[in-house]
Design an enzyme around this catalytic site. Structure first.
Site, PDB file in Angstrom:
ATOM      1  N   HIS A  77       2.507 -11.754  14.368  1.00 30.06           N
ATOM      2  CA  HIS A  77       3.714 -12.440  15.004  1.00 30.06           C
ATOM      3  C   HIS A  77       3.404 -13.882  15.252  1.00 30.06           C
ATOM      4  O   HIS A  77       4.368 -14.462  15.959  1.00 30.06           O
ATOM      5  CB  HIS A  77       3.896 -11.381  16.399  1.00 30.06           C
ATOM      6  CG  HIS A  77       5.108 -11.469  16.879  1.00 30.06           C
ATOM      7  ND1 HIS A  77       6.156 -12.402  16.567  1.00 30.06           N
ATOM      8  CD2 HIS A  77       5.700 -10.796  17.889  1.00 30.06           C
ATOM      9  CE1 HIS A  77       7.360 -12.243  17.061  1.00 30.06           C
ATOM     10  NE2 HIS A  77       7.179 -11.146  17.894  1.00 30.06           N
ATOM     11  N   THR A 124       0.734  -1.218  -0.080  1.00 27.21           N
ATOM     12  CA  THR A 124       0.058   0.011   0.035  1.00 27.21           C
ATOM     13  C   THR A 124       0.688   1.382  -0.048  1.00 27.21           C
ATOM     14  O   THR A 124       1.797   1.366   0.617  1.00 27.21           O
ATOM     15  CB  THR A 124      -1.102   0.051   1.293  1.00 27.21           C
ATOM     16  OG1 THR A 124      -1.752   1.268   1.207  1.00 27.21           O
ATOM     17  CG2 THR A 124      -0.121  -0.131   2.629  1.00 27.21           C
TER      18      THR A 124
END
Length: 407
Positions: free
Chosen positions: A378, A326
């Site tokens: 994560h 993006t």
């Protein structure tokens, strides 16, 4: 001969849609294959065209109404030339007090041009459409215009005692208008996905910065010959897509997705490119980027950008994707923390190129720098992998020959 106007058959993943815009009104002539109505789903906007030359005979689903896959939303009369009269609003036939309250029906038949939904709302609230300033196409009065007029009338009709009880507020002279607009299905779907991503993923963001001078000099040197040969301008996004592709091959976890308790590693690189539109953010996918050259990537991005602005992206254009890029820099963003695009495990944020004083070999140089941001899940990606992935992209952009040599 009358035929039914039906909503398109939606993909399995789409339950229902909303009638966004009727481009033709009852009695209005249209040609075969001319666009007559847009149906908005939570993913794309689907177009319905006229089945033949004729006129819209009746609208059964007004703007803002919900419709199901294949549902009849109107009637079409083939061969007519615009002589047909608009269908009488259903509200009049169903309203038992129509004779004793003629002002309602008269207020909806004045000079103002109304959408069906606006006409119905105006009649239900005994509102004169000619007193409302339309904000729609060609001055058409929309449902939102009528609602704003109603809300304004209610506000001005509050008792003086209640107004006196309010604390005194000094405001600037002039109109302080408000407009309440329902959230589109696409924007509502985007909002839900972004909230889900924040709630369901262990999302972190790591940052780095890249010296864009080498890429900018390369573009400057070859931009004319590149455009002459390929018919497209050489942009930054293709460099980032190729650099990301090489980095994804070195760090497979960044190119993976989570499916329940399973980790899915993809042996290909399908990169989504976020595109901003009036209806919201969409992410079309450039597939098999590893097999594409810079020109092919640029052409695909331009194609998707045009389709997105015209509302012509299909479900297949946005399905899948293993990684997303993006670019907030086109709007002036200097740094940000992009949100994951589930079920992907990472997203790269590009930003504004800005000249800054940098220390180079003990000397201060003014260089065009860009901050890079990598948001990652994560649960799937360790911090070490995320940092190394971002460093790999930085190194390839600061020395583009690395992309060609795979070093």
């Amino acid at each position: 001969m009358s035929t039914e106007i039906k909503a398109p058959v939606f993909p399995e993943s789409v339950a229902e849609g909303t009638v966004a815009t009727w481009h033709k009104q009852p009695g209005e002539a249209c040609s075969r294959d001319e666009l007559i109505v847009d149906i908005e789903t939570d993913k794309v906007v689907l177009e319905v065209v006229a089945p033949a030359d004729g006129v819209i005979e009746e609208i059964l689903k007004g703007e803002g109404d919900t419709c199901e896959s294949g549902e009849v939303i109107g009637k079409f009369k083939e061969g007519a030339t615009g002589a047909a009269k608009p269908a009488e609003p259903k509200a009049e036939a169903q309203q038992p007090e129509a004779e004793s309250a003629p002002a309602s029906s008269e207020s909806a038949s004045g000079d103002a041009i109304l959408s069906p939904a606006a006409r119905k709302l105006a009649e239900e609230n005994n509102v004169d459409p000619n007193a409302i300033k339309g904000t729609g196409k060609d001055g058409r009065v929309t449902k939102e215009d009528v609602q704003a007029h109603i809300d304004g009338a209610k506000s001005s009709a509050k008792p003086a005692a209640a107004a006196a009880a309010m604390p005194e507020v000094n405001v600037a002279a002039g109109e302080r208008a408000e407009k309440r607009v329902p959230m589109t299905r696409l924007r509502a779907s985007i909002a839900k996905r972004l909230v889900d991503a924040q709630q369901n993923a262990a999302m972190l963001t790591t940052f780095n910065e890249v010296n864009m001078k080498p890429v900018m000099e390369l573009r400057k040197q070859y931009k004319d010959s590149f455009e002459k040969r390929h018919g497209v301008k050489l942009g930054f996004m293709s460099f980032f897509a190729k650099a990301a592709t090489e980095a994804l091959k070195r760090f497979p976890a960044v190119n993976a997705s989570i499916d329940g308790n399973d980790m899915v590693y993809h042996g290909y690189q399908d990169i989504g490119v976020a595109v901003s539109t009036d209806r919201g953010l969409v992410v079309p996918v450039v597939r098999d980027v590893d097999a594409l050259g810079l020109a092919d990537i640029e052409k695909k991005i331009i194609e998707y950008g045009t389709k997105a602005r015209d509302g012509k992206l299909g479900i297949e254009d946005m399905t899948g994707g293993t990684f997303t890029i993006t670019n907030g820099g086109i709007f002036g963003s200097l740094i940000s923390t992009p949100i994951l695009n589930p079920p992907q495990t990472a997203i790269l944020g590009m930003h504004k190129i800005q000249e800054r004083p940098m220390a180079v070999n003990g000397q201060v140089e003014i260089l065009p720098m860009m901050y890079l941001a990598l948001s990652y899940d994560h649960r799937m990606i360790d911090g070490k992998e995320a940092v190394q992935f971002l460093v790999a992209i930085k190194e390839m952009l600061e020395d583009p020959a690395r992309i060609l040599l795979d070093v």
